[in-house]
Write a protein that holds these residues in place. Structure first.
Motif: not given
Length: 427
Positions: A202-206, A60-67
Motif C-alpha cells: 500500500l505504501f510502495s507508491g510513496i 493508497l487503496l486506489v493505487g494498489h487496485l489500479a495496479d
C-alpha cells in the motif's frame, strides 16, 4: 501515431470529456440545491469536505487496485456509481423527497468513486499511445479537461435554471455515456501485477516516489507551488471590493485561468515542447508566480484577466511536463500507485491552497495575501532548482531516463554518496 491508436485515444478523450462535464454540472447543481434548501454558507462548505475526505482516505487503496486489476473496468464502475448517485438526486428532486443528509451521503459516495476514477483514468494514457506520443496525448487530455471546466458549470447552471431535476438527470446520462465509451476501449497493455494487499504494498507508491529525485521533485514542486499560489478562493473579494465589477466580473475572473490553460494545452498538443524541459518547467512556475503578483496588484479588470490567463497558460505547461515525466519515469506495474499519490498531492495543494489564501488574507489583507503567495511560488521554484538538479537538467521529454535508467542513476548517486542503505533499497 497509428490510426488504431488515434481512434482509441479519441474515444478515451470523449469519455473523459463526458465524465468531466457531468462532474462540473453536478457540482453546480448540488451547490444550488443545497443553498436553496439551507441558505447556509457552512452547508456549502461541507460539500468540499465531503469530496475531499474520501480522496485522502482511499488514495493508497486506489493505487494498489489500479495496479492489480483492469483499469478500464475500474473507471467504468466508478462512472456507473456516479451515474447512480446523480440519478438518485434527480429522482429526489422530481419526487420532492431530497433531504440534506441524503445529499451529503450521495456526495460522499460520488466522491469515493471520483477518488478511484481520477488517478486510474490518468494511467490509461500510456496504455493507449506509444511512448513518443505521450507528451502530445497528455496535452490533448489536459485540454479536454479544461474545456469541460469552462463549459460544464455554464451548462449546469443553464439546465438547472430550467429544471433542477433535469440538471441531475443530464449529469447521470453523461456519466453513462462515459461508461459506454470507456468499456469499448481495447488497451494495448494491461496491468500484470497481482501482489497481495499488504501494508508494504500500500505504501510502495510513496516509497517509489521518494527514491526517485525526478518524480519526487516533480510532485513536491506541484504541491508547494500551487499551495502557495492558490488565489482562486479570493476572487469574489477581488471582483466585489477591488475591481468593483460585481457578479459578471467574478464569472470572467473564474473563467480566465481555464481559458488560458485551454489555449496553451491546444498549442502543446499541436506543437510539443522542445528544448531544455527542466528549465521550461521551472520557468513556467516562475511565470505563474509573477502573474499571481501582477493580478494581486492590478486595479484594471482587463489587466487582471490577462494576468489570470497567463497564470492558467503557465500552469498548463507545468501540468503537461509534470504529468508526462511521472508517466515516463514510472513502470506500468507501479503507475496506479504513483498516480494516486500524485492526484492526492494535486488535490491537497488545491484544497489547502484555498485555505492558505483565506487564512493569510485574514491576517494580512487580500492583496498582500496574494502577493505573498505569488512570491512564495517564485521562491519555491528557485529552491527546487537547487534541491533537484536532476529535474532541472532534463533536456527533453524523449531524453528523460526510463524507469530502469532512473534506478541506475539513483544507485550511482547513492553509492557515490556512500549511502549503503539507500543503495541496497534501490537494488
Amino acid at each position: 501515431m497509428p490510426e488504431a491508436d488515434i481512434r482509441r485515444f479519441i474515444r478515451f478523450l470523449m469519455a473523459r470529456i463526458a465524465s468531466s462535464l457531468s462532474f462540473q454540472m453536478l457540482s453546480v447543481a448540488v451547490g444550488w440545491q443545497i443553498y436553496r434548501q439551507t441558505g447556509s454558507a457552512f452547508a456549502l462548505g461541507l460539500v468540499g469536505l465531503c469530496q475531499f475526505l474520501p480522496m485522502v482516505a482511499l488514495t493508497l487503496l486506489v493505487g494498489h487496485l489500479a495496479d492489480r486489476f483492469d483499469r478500464r473496468r475500474i473507471v467504468a464502475i466508478c462512472m456507473g456509481v456516479e451515474a447512480v448517485c446523480a440519478g438518485v438526486l434527480a429522482l429526489g428532486v422530481f419526487t420532492h423527497h431530497l433531504s440534506l443528509p441524503l445529499i451529503y451521503l450521495l456526495i460522499v459516495l460520488g466522491g469515493s468513486a471520483r477518488a478511484f476514477e481520477s488517478p486510474t483514468m490518468a494511467t490509461l494514457i500510456p496504455a493507449l499511445v506509444p511512448r513518443g506520443d505521450l507528451a502530445r496525448a497528455t496535452a490533448w487530455s489536459s485540454s479536454s479537461n479544461q474545456t469541460a471546466q469552462i463549459l460544464g458549470p455554464a451548462l449546469g447552471g443553464v439546465v438547472y435554471a430550467v429544471s433542477a431535476g433535469a440538471a441531475f438527470a443530464g449529469s447521470a446520462l453523461l456519466f453513462l455515456t462515459g461508461l459506454l465509451l470507456i468499456t469499448s476501449l481495447r488497451l494495448a497493455r494491461r496491468p500484470t501485477s497481482r501482489q497481495p494487499v499488504t501494508l508494504a504494498s500500500l505504501f510502495s507508491g510513496i516509497h517509489f516516489i521518494v527514491r526517485r529525485p525526478v518524480i519526487f521533485g516533480t510532485i513536491s514542486l506541484d504541491l508547494f507551488a500551487v499551495l502557495l499560489g492558490g488565489a482562486t478562493a479570493l476572487l469574489p473579494i477581488f471582483a466585489d471590493h477591488i475591481l468593483k465589477t460585481g457578479p459578471w466580473g467574478l464569472g470572467l475572473l473564474r473563467s480566465a485561468p481555464a481559458i488560458g490553460a485551454l489555449c496553451m494545452s491546444v498549442c502543446l498538443a499541436r506543437r510539443p515542447l522542445a528544448g531544455p524541459i527542466g528549465r521550461i518547467l521551472f520557468g513556467s512556475l516562475l511565470l505563474f508566480g509573477t502573474a499571481t503578483v501582477v493580478f494581486a496588484l492590478s486595479r484594471s479588470i482587463v489587466l487582471s484577466l490577462v494576468a489570470l490567463m497567463v497564470l492558467g497558460a503557465s500552469d498548463a505547461v507545468s501540468v503537461v511536463v509534470r504529468t508526462t515525466l511521472v508517466q515516463l519515469q514510472t513502470p506500468d506495474d507501479m503507475l496506479g500507485r504513483v498516480s494516486a499519490v500524485n492526484m492526492l498531492f494535486i488535490g491537497t495543494s488545491n484544497q489547502l491552497g484555498e485555505f492558505e489564501s483565506g487564512t493569510t488574507a485574514a491576517w494580512f489583507g487580500t492583496v498582500p495575501a496574494v502577493v505573498i503567495g505569488g512570491i512564495g511560488t517564485i521562491l519555491v521554484s528557485l529552491l527546487w532548482m537547487k534541491l533537484f538538479p536532476a529535474l532541472r537538467d532534463i533536456r527533453s521529454l524523449e531524453a528523460a531516463p526510463t524507469p530502469a535508467e532512473a534506478d541506475t542513476q539513483a544507485l550511482k548517486q547513492a553509492e557515490a554518496g556512500a549511502d549503503p542503505t539507500r543503495a541496497q533499497a534501490i537494488r
